[in-house]
Design a protein around this motif. Structure first.
Motif, PDB file in Angstrom:
ATOM      1  N   LEU A 268       0.774  -1.447  -0.050  1.00  0.00           N
ATOM      2  CA  LEU A 268      -0.095   0.148  -0.140  1.00  0.00           C
ATOM      3  C   LEU A 268       0.779   1.246  -0.113  1.00  0.00           C
ATOM      4  CD1 LEU A 268      -2.619   1.249   0.117  1.00  0.00           C
ATOM      5  CD2 LEU A 268      -2.796   0.859   2.560  1.00  0.00           C
ATOM      6  N   ALA A 269       1.931   1.283   0.775  1.00  0.00           N
ATOM      7  CA  ALA A 269       3.103   2.291   0.835  1.00  0.00           C
ATOM      8  C   ALA A 269       3.578   2.528  -0.557  1.00  0.00           C
ATOM      9  CB  ALA A 269       3.870   2.019   1.813  1.00  0.00           C
ATOM     10  N   GLU A 270       3.837   1.469  -1.312  1.00  0.00           N
ATOM     11  CA  GLU A 270       4.532   1.571  -2.707  1.00  0.00           C
ATOM     12  C   GLU A 270       3.505   2.074  -3.613  1.00  0.00           C
ATOM     13  OE1 GLU A 270       5.715  -2.361  -3.512  1.00  0.00           O
ATOM     14  OE2 GLU A 270       7.351  -2.321  -2.521  1.00  0.00           O
ATOM     15  N   ARG A 271       2.103   1.981  -3.445  1.00  0.00           N
ATOM     16  CA  ARG A 271       1.165   2.392  -4.435  1.00  0.00           C
ATOM     17  C   ARG A 271       1.085   3.925  -4.149  1.00  0.00           C
ATOM     18  NH1 ARG A 271      -3.768   0.278  -6.378  1.00  0.00           N
ATOM     19  NH2 ARG A 271      -4.632   1.811  -7.586  1.00  0.00           N
ATOM     20  N   MET A 272       1.045   4.366  -2.751  1.00  0.00           N
ATOM     21  CA  MET A 272       1.063   5.734  -2.433  1.00  0.00           C
ATOM     22  C   MET A 272       2.316   6.727  -2.737  1.00  0.00           C
ATOM     23  SD  MET A 272      -1.172   5.497   0.855  1.00  0.00           S
ATOM     24  CE  MET A 272      -1.298   7.133   1.321  1.00  0.00           C
ATOM     25  N   ASN A 273       3.333   5.833  -3.077  1.00  0.00           N
ATOM     26  CA  ASN A 273       4.771   6.438  -3.165  1.00  0.00           C
ATOM     27  C   ASN A 273       5.322   7.102  -2.130  1.00  0.00           C
ATOM     28  OD1 ASN A 273       4.983   5.688  -6.050  1.00  0.00           O
ATOM     29  ND2 ASN A 273       3.503   7.592  -6.460  1.00  0.00           N
ATOM     30  N   ILE A 274       5.316   6.428  -0.824  1.00  0.00           N
ATOM     31  CA  ILE A 274       5.614   7.012   0.250  1.00  0.00           C
ATOM     32  C   ILE A 274       6.334   5.610   0.955  1.00  0.00           C
ATOM     33  CG2 ILE A 274       4.236   8.856   0.929  1.00  0.00           C
ATOM     34  CD1 ILE A 274       2.508   7.286   2.666  1.00  0.00           C
ATOM     35  N   SER A 275       7.098   5.894   2.000  1.00  0.00           N
ATOM     36  CA  SER A 275       7.699   4.803   2.764  1.00  0.00           C
ATOM     37  C   SER A 275       6.804   3.909   3.564  1.00  0.00           C
ATOM     38  CB  SER A 275       8.836   5.005   3.488  1.00  0.00           C
ATOM     39  OG  SER A 275       8.309   5.880   4.737  1.00  0.00           O
ATOM     40  N   SER A 276       7.030   3.028   4.222  1.00  0.00           N
ATOM     41  CA  SER A 276       5.919   2.116   4.848  1.00  0.00           C
ATOM     42  C   SER A 276       5.750   2.697   6.225  1.00  0.00           C
ATOM     43  CB  SER A 276       6.179   0.609   5.073  1.00  0.00           C
ATOM     44  OG  SER A 276       7.711   0.343   5.534  1.00  0.00           O
ATOM     45  N   LYS A 277       7.127   3.181   6.746  1.00  0.00           N
ATOM     46  CA  LYS A 277       7.038   4.010   8.031  1.00  0.00           C
ATOM     47  C   LYS A 277       6.278   4.999   8.061  1.00  0.00           C
ATOM     48  CE  LYS A 277      10.269   5.788  11.318  1.00  0.00           C
ATOM     49  NZ  LYS A 277      11.879   6.169  11.818  1.00  0.00           N
ATOM     50  N   GLN A 278       6.196   5.922   7.087  1.00  0.00           N
ATOM     51  CA  GLN A 278       5.383   7.061   6.822  1.00  0.00           C
ATOM     52  C   GLN A 278       3.948   6.398   6.686  1.00  0.00           C
ATOM     53  OE1 GLN A 278       7.139   8.870   3.170  1.00  0.00           O
ATOM     54  NE2 GLN A 278       7.956  10.157   4.393  1.00  0.00           N
ATOM     55  N   LEU A 279       3.648   5.721   6.067  1.00  0.00           N
ATOM     56  CA  LEU A 279       2.133   5.457   5.989  1.00  0.00           C
ATOM     57  C   LEU A 279       1.934   4.833   7.638  1.00  0.00           C
ATOM     58  CD1 LEU A 279      -0.482   4.625   4.660  1.00  0.00           C
ATOM     59  CD2 LEU A 279       0.666   2.344   3.869  1.00  0.00           C
ATOM     60  N   SER A 280       2.576   4.270   8.040  1.00  0.00           N
ATOM     61  CA  SER A 280       2.275   3.685   9.451  1.00  0.00           C
ATOM     62  C   SER A 280       1.972   4.786  10.417  1.00  0.00           C
ATOM     63  CB  SER A 280       3.413   2.810   9.972  1.00  0.00           C
ATOM     64  OG  SER A 280       2.962   2.349  11.353  1.00  0.00           O
ATOM     65  N   GLN A 281       3.019   5.798  10.133  1.00  0.00           N
ATOM     66  CA  GLN A 281       2.814   7.253  10.992  1.00  0.00           C
ATOM     67  C   GLN A 281       1.454   7.754  10.676  1.00  0.00           C
ATOM     68  OE1 GLN A 281       5.874   9.972  10.569  1.00  0.00           O
ATOM     69  NE2 GLN A 281       4.573  11.540  11.296  1.00  0.00           N
ATOM     70  N   ILE A 282       0.949   7.844   9.324  1.00  0.00           N
ATOM     71  CA  ILE A 282      -0.275   8.456   9.189  1.00  0.00           C
ATOM     72  C   ILE A 282      -1.348   7.971   9.720  1.00  0.00           C
ATOM     73  CG2 ILE A 282      -1.842   9.042   7.359  1.00  0.00           C
ATOM     74  CD1 ILE A 282       0.743   9.322   5.622  1.00  0.00           C
ATOM     75  N   ILE A 283      -1.283   6.424   9.538  1.00  0.00           N
ATOM     76  CA  ILE A 283      -2.634   5.522  10.247  1.00  0.00           C
ATOM     77  C   ILE A 283      -2.595   5.618  11.714  1.00  0.00           C
ATOM     78  CG2 ILE A 283      -3.382   3.481  10.542  1.00  0.00           C
ATOM     79  CD1 ILE A 283      -2.392   2.621   7.666  1.00  0.00           C
TER      80      ILE A 283
END
Length: 359
Positions: A268-283
């Protein structure tokens, strides 16, 4: 059953004292936790300590005499409650939506009436003079105006209808907080007009409110935590986080990426062009949950739609689970029961029975 004459008096003192002790306890705890990133806690602490002092004075005055000037000084504490409520609501809700700010001049302006009354305490004795009675009424309406405006500001906030889990919980907490404060000022006005007695009703009300808020607060302790500590070194600023969160919700609600049973945080992070750590932070920060729970919520909602749709009444539960994005029936059953407090079979049966009754 016969009670001793002093039983109810001691019972009133016990119940009222619980609120005072809890108010001081939580106020001091919040002061100890306050830092530059949690200014809202400071105003909540002052709010709790102020009300605890007010109620403590009422308990003390019920047994001992207090001078007129001291009584007026404690009465003037009402002028702190309204501004503390407003600043707390403003800072907590805006901080949740990434645009909290507080100017020092605002504090001076809102707290000026309190400091003025403190200075003039010796000239405003609590002696029941008619024209001074209007001044006391002003103290109560002053706080009530802050309650009304705080609620109005909250419901008019651009993010009020944001249904993210974190936003909803903070919104509900603040509404409960505003309602509780409103009750305090309405009660004070009723006391002013001799509709109810001051003691023990005011102390009982305070204890009830403090205990209720304490229970609600303990269920949502994260509200009082400084979330920024966890992501101190993050390069993701608030504006970008908000943009990515909107994109994330779009992927879930419009594209329904959660239907993919192989979807992972990394994918999902790759689909959004961000790192998995950043996606985890957002959630974590915006939704106040983790990735697995965030995705599970959408999958369960999808399953619920299918379970109550007549076209799916003949489908096996396992088929609905797989079509909703789950990759195992056991995971589906556990998650569904946890989020709905019922089983998928019972959930569907309730709609089938309803349909039969409608016919």
């Amino acid at each position: 059953m016969n009670f001793e004459p002093g039983f109810f008096s001691r019972f009133e003192l016990l119940i009222s004292s619980i609120g005072v002790v809890l108010g001081f306890f939580f106020g001091i705890i919040l002061l100890a936790k306050t830092n530059k990133n949690s200014k809202a806690n400071l105003f909540l602490a002052v709010y709790l300590l102020t009300l605890s002092l007010r109620t403590g004075k009422a308990l003390f005055h019920n047994y001992y005499a207090i001078s007129d000037s001291i009584l007026t000084l404690f009465l003037g504490l009402f002028l702190l409650i309204g501004p503390c409520l407003w600043f707390y609501v403003n800072l907590l809700y805006n901080n949740n939506n990434n645009n909290a700010s507080l100017k020092r001049i605002d504090c001076y302006r809102h707290y000026a009436p309190f400091f003025l009354v403190m200075i003039l305490t010796v000239f405003v004795p609590n002696n029941g003079i008619t024209n001074l009675g209007n001044f006391y009424l002003f103290l109560f309406t002053h706080g009530l105006i802050y309650c009304c405006y705080s609620f109005y500001w909250l419901v008019k906030h651009p993010n009020f209808h944001d249904v993210s889990q974190k936003n909803v919980k903070i919104k509900n907490w603040l509404i409960a907080f505003i309602v509780a404060t409103t009750l305090i000022f309405i009660h004070a006005i009723l006391v002013f007009f001799d509709v109810v007695s001051f003691y023990p009703s005011s102390a009982f009300l305070f204890s009830f409110i403090i205990i209720s808020l304490a229970i609600l607060g303990c269920q949502n302790l994260w509200i009082f935590e400084d979330e920024k500590k966890k992501y101190t070194n993050s390069t993701l600023d608030n504006t970008k986080a908000s943009e990515y969160h909107k994109q994330l919700n779009q992927f879930m609600e419009n594209d329904k990426l959660f239907l993919d049973p192989e979807l992972t945080l990394v994918k999902l992070a790759e689909r959004m062009n961000i790192s998995s750590k950043q996606l985890s932070q957002i959630i974590n920060q915006i939704e106040n949950t983790n990735y697995s729970q965030y995705i599970a919520k959408y999958r369960v909602e999808e399953a619920k739609k299918k379970l109550k749709t007549p076209d799916f009444y003949n489908y096996k539960i396992a088929a609905i689970a797989f079509e909703s994005g789950f990759n195992s029936i056991s995971s589906f059953n556990d998650t569904f029961k946890k989020l709905t407090n019922t089983t998928a079979i019972d959930y569907r049966e309730s709609f089938i029975k309803k349909s039969e009754l409608d016919l």
